[in-house]
Design an enzyme around this catalytic site. Structure first.
Site, PDB file in Angstrom:
ATOM      1  N   CYS A 128       2.583   5.439  -8.098  1.00 46.09           N
ATOM      2  CA  CYS A 128       3.452   6.418  -8.749  1.00 46.09           C
ATOM      3  C   CYS A 128       2.824   7.804  -8.566  1.00 46.09           C
ATOM      4  O   CYS A 128       1.624   7.969  -8.720  1.00 46.09           O
ATOM      5  CB  CYS A 128       3.566   6.074 -10.235  1.00 46.09           C
ATOM      6  SG  CYS A 128       4.229   7.445 -11.199  1.00 46.09           S
ATOM      7  N   ASN A 181      -4.439   8.197   2.578  1.00 45.37           N
ATOM      8  CA  ASN A 181      -3.909   7.795   3.886  1.00 45.37           C
ATOM      9  C   ASN A 181      -2.400   7.942   3.893  1.00 45.37           C
ATOM     10  O   ASN A 181      -1.711   7.401   3.019  1.00 45.37           O
ATOM     11  CB  ASN A 181      -4.254   6.329   4.182  1.00 45.37           C
ATOM     12  CG  ASN A 181      -4.017   5.982   5.641  1.00 45.37           C
ATOM     13  OD1 ASN A 181      -4.685   6.524   6.517  1.00 45.37           O
ATOM     14  ND2 ASN A 181      -3.063   5.103   5.906  1.00 45.37           N
ATOM     15  N   GLU A 182      -1.897   8.701   4.836  1.00 44.62           N
ATOM     16  CA  GLU A 182      -0.454   8.806   5.070  1.00 44.62           C
ATOM     17  C   GLU A 182       0.350   8.822   3.770  1.00 44.62           C
ATOM     18  O   GLU A 182       1.214   7.965   3.544  1.00 44.62           O
ATOM     19  CB  GLU A 182       0.017   7.683   5.998  1.00 44.62           C
ATOM     20  CG  GLU A 182      -0.586   7.787   7.383  1.00 44.62           C
ATOM     21  CD  GLU A 182       0.052   6.859   8.402  1.00 44.62           C
ATOM     22  OE1 GLU A 182       0.701   5.876   7.993  1.00 44.62           O
ATOM     23  OE2 GLU A 182      -0.114   7.118   9.606  1.00 44.62           O
ATOM     24  N   GLU A 237      -5.207   9.048  14.338  1.00 44.30           N
ATOM     25  CA  GLU A 237      -4.854   7.658  14.641  1.00 44.30           C
ATOM     26  C   GLU A 237      -3.947   7.629  15.854  1.00 44.30           C
ATOM     27  O   GLU A 237      -3.000   8.427  15.958  1.00 44.30           O
ATOM     28  CB  GLU A 237      -4.065   7.004  13.496  1.00 44.30           C
ATOM     29  CG  GLU A 237      -4.866   6.580  12.311  1.00 44.30           C
ATOM     30  CD  GLU A 237      -3.994   5.860  11.279  1.00 44.30           C
ATOM     31  OE1 GLU A 237      -2.988   5.215  11.655  1.00 44.30           O
ATOM     32  OE2 GLU A 237      -4.316   5.970  10.086  1.00 44.30           O
ATOM     33  N   ARG A 284       0.844  -1.200   0.000  1.00 40.85           N
ATOM     34  CA  ARG A 284       0.000   0.000   0.000  1.00 40.85           C
ATOM     35  C   ARG A 284       0.877   1.247   0.000  1.00 40.85           C
ATOM     36  O   ARG A 284       2.096   1.142   0.130  1.00 40.85           O
ATOM     37  CB  ARG A 284      -0.917   0.008   1.232  1.00 40.85           C
ATOM     38  CG  ARG A 284      -0.137   0.162   2.520  1.00 40.85           C
ATOM     39  CD  ARG A 284      -1.018   0.442   3.722  1.00 40.85           C
ATOM     40  NE  ARG A 284      -0.191   0.535   4.918  1.00 40.85           N
ATOM     41  CZ  ARG A 284      -0.641   0.859   6.114  1.00 40.85           C
ATOM     42  NH1 ARG A 284      -1.925   1.102   6.288  1.00 40.85           N
ATOM     43  NH2 ARG A 284       0.172   0.937   7.141  1.00 40.85           N
ATOM     44  N   CYS A 300      10.319   6.406 -11.586  1.00 40.45           N
ATOM     45  CA  CYS A 300      10.034   5.960 -12.962  1.00 40.45           C
ATOM     46  C   CYS A 300      10.352   7.077 -13.968  1.00 40.45           C
ATOM     47  O   CYS A 300      10.625   8.211 -13.584  1.00 40.45           O
ATOM     48  CB  CYS A 300       8.578   5.529 -13.075  1.00 40.45           C
ATOM     49  SG  CYS A 300       7.431   6.913 -13.043  1.00 40.45           S
ATOM     50  N   GLU A 354      -2.231  -6.672   9.918  1.00 43.43           N
ATOM     51  CA  GLU A 354      -2.539  -5.942  11.154  1.00 43.43           C
ATOM     52  C   GLU A 354      -3.522  -6.672  12.056  1.00 43.43           C
ATOM     53  O   GLU A 354      -4.203  -6.055  12.879  1.00 43.43           O
ATOM     54  CB  GLU A 354      -3.029  -4.539  10.790  1.00 43.43           C
ATOM     55  CG  GLU A 354      -1.903  -3.761  10.120  1.00 43.43           C
ATOM     56  CD  GLU A 354      -2.220  -2.328   9.772  1.00 43.43           C
ATOM     57  OE1 GLU A 354      -3.336  -2.075   9.297  1.00 43.43           O
ATOM     58  OE2 GLU A 354      -1.345  -1.468   9.962  1.00 43.43           O
ATOM     59  N   LYS A 355      -3.574  -7.996  11.910  1.00 41.17           N
ATOM     60  CA  LYS A 355      -4.570  -8.719  12.701  1.00 41.17           C
ATOM     61  C   LYS A 355      -4.260  -8.693  14.194  1.00 41.17           C
ATOM     62  O   LYS A 355      -5.143  -8.903  15.013  1.00 41.17           O
ATOM     63  CB  LYS A 355      -4.750 -10.147  12.190  1.00 41.17           C
ATOM     64  CG  LYS A 355      -3.570 -11.068  12.376  1.00 41.17           C
ATOM     65  CD  LYS A 355      -3.929 -12.473  11.888  1.00 41.17           C
ATOM     66  CE  LYS A 355      -2.798 -13.437  12.185  1.00 41.17           C
ATOM     67  NZ  LYS A 355      -2.244 -14.029  10.978  1.00 41.17           N
ATOM     68  N   CYS A 396       8.918   7.865  -6.159  1.00 42.21           N
ATOM     69  CA  CYS A 396       8.933   6.972  -7.318  1.00 42.21           C
ATOM     70  C   CYS A 396       9.973   7.499  -8.308  1.00 42.21           C
ATOM     71  O   CYS A 396      10.062   8.704  -8.536  1.00 42.21           O
ATOM     72  CB  CYS A 396       7.552   6.962  -7.956  1.00 42.21           C
ATOM     73  SG  CYS A 396       7.492   6.059  -9.511  1.00 42.21           S
ATOM     74  N   HIS A 433      -2.756  -5.920  15.589  1.00 44.19           N
ATOM     75  CA  HIS A 433      -2.602  -4.519  16.022  1.00 44.19           C
ATOM     76  C   HIS A 433      -3.728  -4.186  17.013  1.00 44.19           C
ATOM     77  O   HIS A 433      -4.877  -4.582  16.812  1.00 44.19           O
ATOM     78  CB  HIS A 433      -2.691  -3.599  14.805  1.00 44.19           C
ATOM     79  CG  HIS A 433      -2.281  -2.175  15.094  1.00 44.19           C
ATOM     80  ND1 HIS A 433      -3.048  -1.324  15.879  1.00 44.19           N
ATOM     81  CD2 HIS A 433      -1.203  -1.459  14.712  1.00 44.19           C
ATOM     82  CE1 HIS A 433      -2.438  -0.147  15.965  1.00 44.19           C
ATOM     83  NE2 HIS A 433      -1.309  -0.202  15.267  1.00 44.19           N
TER      84      HIS A 433
HETATM   85  C1  GAL Z   1      -0.744   3.891  10.317  1.00 45.94           C
HETATM   86  C2  GAL Z   1      -1.685   3.620   9.143  1.00 45.94           C
HETATM   87  C3  GAL Z   1      -2.818   2.715   9.543  1.00 45.94           C
HETATM   88  C4  GAL Z   1      -2.302   1.527  10.320  1.00 45.94           C
HETATM   89  C5  GAL Z   1      -1.505   2.012  11.506  1.00 45.94           C
HETATM   90  C6  GAL Z   1      -0.955   0.906  12.379  1.00 45.94           C
HETATM   91  O1  GAL Z   1       0.490   4.355   9.900  1.00 45.94           O
HETATM   92  O2  GAL Z   1      -2.226   4.820   8.648  1.00 45.94           O
HETATM   93  O3  GAL Z   1      -3.508   2.290   8.384  1.00 45.94           O
HETATM   94  O4  GAL Z   1      -1.508   0.748   9.498  1.00 45.94           O
HETATM   95  O5  GAL Z   1      -0.410   2.769  11.044  1.00 45.94           O
HETATM   96  O6  GAL Z   1      -0.246   1.408  13.473  1.00 45.94           O
END
Ligand code: GAL
Length: 682
Positions: free
Chosen positions: A122, A156-157, A310, A118, A164, A358-359, A162, A361
Site C-alpha cells: 500500500c 525495485n520498479e 537491468e 511483490r 484502500c 524466475e528460475k 492501491c 529467466h
Molecule cells: C524486472 C524486475 C526483476 C526481474 C526482471 C525479469 O522487471 O525488476 O526483478 O523480475 O524484470 O525480467
C-alpha cells in the site's frame, strides 16, 4: 531540485554486472566463492544485492541478521568490486503482511490482496513506511563506511496503485491541497456531467471511470505517492551516507509513472529494459524503440550518463515465446545503451535460482553453474570490451538539433478521455496511441539519420532548431506561449493530430483546436476527428505522398499552406499536412497518423529545409543506425545493423578507424552481418 546530485565517486570504468541474490544460496556457502571467481572472469565490476531479501535481513520484527550480507560485502570489497545495495521494500516479509494486513494493496473492486507476490505494498500505509525506514536505517548504519558500497538501489520498479481507505483519504487530502475548494474541484472536473457534483470531500472515490478529470488527477496522485514513498526511503540513506548516490530503477515508458518528476529526486537515472530483439522482419524497428527509451533516459539525466540497471543476457521467461538472442544481438543491445550514454550495464540476473517464478529467466550463470556456456562466454567477451571503453565513462552524447517532447500528462489525459484512444501497443514496450505516435516520429527521424533529444514539457527547448510535439494532447497556455515564442524567434515546430485538445484539468479548449492560443501559430482550425478502423487507410497526395491511418483530422487553412491533401474519403482534397510561416519561424501540422513512407518523406523534406546535420553524412540502408558519444579521447561512433539481414554501407571516400584497433580503417563498401555493431573513431 532541493539538493545537489551526488555522483558515483569511484566509477573508473563502465560498470558491468547484474542483480545478485546470494540470500537465496545461504545454504550453499561455496556458491558465493564460486560466483566471485566467475564474476572476475566475466569482467564484472558491480552487483545489485538484496533487492528481495528483507526477511533474510529482518527474520522477525525488529530482529536483524546481517552476517550473510557482511560476508557478501566483504568478499566484493576484497575482489575490488562494488555493491549497489538495495533497500528491500520491493517485496514485503510474510511476517509483516500477516501481522499488518493494511500494508497489502486493495484493488479497484475493494478486495485486499493476500500476502505474497511483490511490488504490491500500500502506498500510503504508515506502518509500511515506518518499517521500510527502519530497515533502511539499519542498512545505512551498518554499511556506511564499507568500501564495497557504491550506490543505493532504492526498492525495485515502483509501480501500481492501491484503493484502500487510507489511500482514498490521502487522495482526498491531495485534492484539497490542489483545489482548495469543492467549487474549484467541481469546476475543474466538469462534475455536473452525469450529476457528479461533490458536496463533501469524503464523497470522492478513487476510480470513477466516467470522470476524466478525476482519473487524470488519480494518476497524478498515485505518481506523487510513489515519489513520496521513494523520497521517504531515501531520508536515512541521505543522512547517514551523504556521499553515496541514490537511484531507483525506472521502466522506460511505463504507463503509470511520470519519470520526469522522479528524475528530480534521484542522483542517477537508471532504467530496466528488455527489448527482446528477435528474428522477425521488423526486428530493427524494435531496436529503434529501445533507442527511443535510451534517449528518454539521457534526457532525464540532462544529457549526462545514465545506468542500464537491468537487461537480459539471454531470453526472458515472461515473454510467452521466449527466444534466445541471436548471435550478435546481445552485444548489440549492450553497445546500443552505451552509444546512447549509459555508464553502466547490469543484467537481470547473475545466477539462475533453483526455484520460483524466475528460475528459467536468462542469467549470466545457468543451472549448469560453469563458465562453459554460450551466454557466459558472451558476457565475458562483453565485459572485456567494456573494460577497454573506459574513456567513455564521463562522455556525453552530442546535443542534437532536434528535440521531441515526451509527456506522461498528455498520455494520461488521452487515455482517460473516452474516444480516440484505442490502439493496442506492439511488442514488449508498454504502449498506446500517444506513445505509438512518439515512437513513429522518432523512428522516422532516426531513419533519416537525425539525432533527437527527448525533453519534458518543462525543459528549455529554445536552443534547438526543430521541436517535435507528437500528439501533445494536454497543452497548457503557458507551454503554448513558449511554443509561440520559439517559432516567433525562428524555430521550426512540428505538431501532429491530437495537439492541444485539453488544458491541464483534462477539459477541452473552446473556440476550436488547437487550443492554448496555438491556432494563429499553426494557421489552421482543426474542426473534427475521424477515427479509422485498423484496416482503413486514407490516401495522402501532394508534396508528401503515402497514406494515413488510425486518426485523421479535418482541418481548415487559416493562413497556413497545404503541403499534402487527403486523396480519398469524403474529405478528399482537404489539407493533411500544413506549413505556416510565423514570425521568423515555421509551424508544421500533420493532421493524421501517417504510415512510415509519408512520415519519411515529410522528415526528408524538413532535413533539407531546416538544414539539419545527419549524425553521419551517409545514406544508410534500412535498419542501420549511427550514433555518437564523446569520450576523453575524442568522439566515438557506433554503427549498428539492427536488422537480421546483412547490410552494405557505402562509406565512399569517408575513412574511419576502428576504435579499439586504430590500424584498421573502414572505407569503401562495408558489409555488416546481421546484428553486427562496430565502434569507430570519428
Ligand atoms: C524486472 C524486475 C526483476 C526481474 C526482471 C525479469 O522487471 O525488476 O526483478 O523480475 O524484470 O525480467
Amino acid at each position: 531540485m532541493d539538493y545537489v546530485k551526488t555522483a558515483i565517486p569511484r566509477q573508473e570504468r563502465l560498470f558491468y554486472g547484474a542483480d545478485y541474490n546470494p540470500d537465496q544460496w545461504q545454504a550453499c556457502p561455496d556458491v558465493l566463492e564460486r560466483d566471485i571467481e566467475l564474476m572476475k572472469e566475466a569482467g564484472v565490476t558491480s552487483a545489485s544485492v538484496g533487492i528481495f531479501s528483507w526477511t533474510s535481513l529482518e527474520p522477525e520484527e525488529g530482529i536483524y541478521e546481517f552476517a550473510w550480507l557482511d560476508r557478501v560485502m566483504d568478499r566484493f570489497a576484497e575482489a575490488g568490486m562494488f555493491v549497489f545495495l538495495a533497500t528491500p521494500s520491493g517485496s514485503k516479509p510474510m511476517w509483516l503482511s500477516e501481522k499488518y494486513p493494511e500494508v497489502r494493496r486493495v484493488d479497484k473492486a475493494g478486495k485486499r490482496e493476500p500476502s505474497g507476490w511483490r511490488h504490491n505494498h500500500c502506498l500510503s500505509s504508515p506502518v509500511y513506511r515506518e518499517k521500510a525506514r527502519a530497515i533502511n536505517t539499519r542498512l545505512a548504519q551498518r554499511y556506511q563506511k564499507h568500501p564495497a558500497l557504491a550506490l543505493w538501489h532504492v526498492s525495485n520498479e515502483y509501480s501500481g496503485e492501491c484503493h484502500c481507505q487510507s489511500c482514498r483519504a490521502a487522495f482526498q487530502a491531495w485534492l484539497k491541497a490542489r483545489y482548495g475548494t469543492l467549487d474549484a474541484l467541481n469546476e475543474a472536473w466538469w462534475s455536473a456531467f452525469w450529476n457528479h457534483t461533490f458536496t463533501d470531500w469524503s464523497q470522492i472515490q478513487t476510480n470513477d471511470l466516467s470522470m476524466d478529470g478525476l482519473q487524470l488527477d488519480w494518476l497524478r496522485f498515485v505518481n506523487d505517492q510513489h515519489v513520496s514513498f521513494m523520497r521517504e526511503e531515501m531520508v536515512p540513506l541521505r543522512e547517514l551516507t551523504p556521499d553515496i548516490p541514490c537511484t531507483t530503477n525506472f521502466m522506460g515508458t511505463h504507463e503509470g509513472t511520470n519519470y520526469w518528476q522522479w528524475a528530480e529526486h534521484v542522483d542517477q537515472i537508471a532504467n530496466d529494459l528488455y527489448p527482446l530483439p528477435d528474428d522477425r522482419a521488423n526486428t530493427w524497428q524494435h531496436a529503434i524503440r529501445a533507442d527511443f527509451i535510451h534517449s528518454l533516459m539521457r534526457g532525464m539525466s540532462g544529457g549526462k550518463p545514465w545506468m542500464l540497471l537491468e537487461c537480459s543476457p539471454s531470453s526472458v521467461n515472461w515473454g510467452g515465446i521466449n527466444k534466445l538472442k541471436r548471435p550478435g544481438a546481445h552485444r548489440q543491445e549492450v553497445l546500443q545503451a552505451v552509444a546512447n550514454g549509459a555508464s553502466t550495464v547490469h543484467y537481470f540476473q547473475w545466477r539462475k535460482g533453483r526455484g520460483g517464478f524466475e528460475k528459467y529467466h536468462g542469467a549470466v550463470v545457468d543451472h549448469d553453474g560453469s563458465n562453459r556456456t554460450r551466454v557466459f562466454q558472451d558476457c565475458a567477451a562483453i565485459g572485456a570490451e567494456l573494460a577497454s571503453l573506459r574513456s567513455l565513462v564521463q562522455g556525453d552524447c552530442p546535443v542534437a538539433e532536434v528535440a521531441m517532447i515526451y509527456d506522461w500528462e498528455s498520455r494520461w489525459a488521452l487515455n482517460t478521455s473516452c474516444g480516440p484512444k484505442e490502439l493496442a501497443g506492439t511488442g514488449p514496450f508498454p504502449s498506446d496511441l500517444y506513445t505509438e505516435t512518439c515512437f513513429d516520429h522518432y523512428e522516422a527521424l532516426t531513419r533519416c539519420g537525425i539525432a533527437v533529444d527527448l525533453l519534458s514539457t518543462r525543459s528549455d527547448f529554445s536552443g534547438y532548431k526543430v521541436l517535435v510535439l507528437p500528439a501533445l494532447y494536454l497543452l497548457s497556455e503557458e507551454l503554448g506561449e513558449r511554443i509561440r515564442a520559439f517559432v516567433q524567434s525562428g524555430g521550426q515546430v512540428v505538431a501532429t493530430c491530437l495537439t492541444a485538445y485539453v488544458e491541464s484539468s483534462n477539459k477541452c479548449y473552446l473556440g476550436g483546436f488547437p487550443g492554448a492560443s496555438l491556432r494563429a501559430v499553426f494557421g489552421i482550425w482543426n474542426e473534427e476527428l475521424d477515427n479509422l478502423p485498423a484496416d482503413t487507410r486514407v490516401e495522402v497526395r501532394g508534396a508528401v505522398e503515402g497514406s494515413a491511418k488510425d486518426v485523421v483530422e479535418r482541418i481548415h487553412l487559416d493562413g497556413a499552406v497545404s503541403l499534402a491533401q487527403a486523396g480519398s474519403e469524403f474529405y478528399a482534397g482537404e489539407a493533411l499536412i500544413t506549413e505556416n510561416d510565423y514570425g521568423n519561424g515555421v509551424a508544421s501540422y500533420l493532421a493524421a497518423r501517417f504510415e512510415m513512407p509519408a512520415l519519411l518523406a515529410f522528415y526528408r523534406r524538413l532535413l533539407e529545409k531546416a538544414s539539419l546535420c545527419r549524425s553521419i553524412d551517409l545514406d544508410l540502408p534500412e535498419g542501420v543506425v549511427f550514433r555518437c558519444r564523446d569520450s576523453s579521447e575524442g568522439r566515438v561512433g557506433f554503427l549498428f545493423n539492427y536488422s537480421n539481414q546483412s547490410r552494405e554501407v557505402e562509406f565512399g571516400k569517408l575513412a574511419m578507424a576502428a576504435y579499439l584497433d586504430p590500424q584498421t580503417t573502414y572505407s569503401g563498401t562495408i558489409e555488416l552481418a546481421p546484428y553486427e555493431s562496430r565502434i569507430l573513431r570519428v
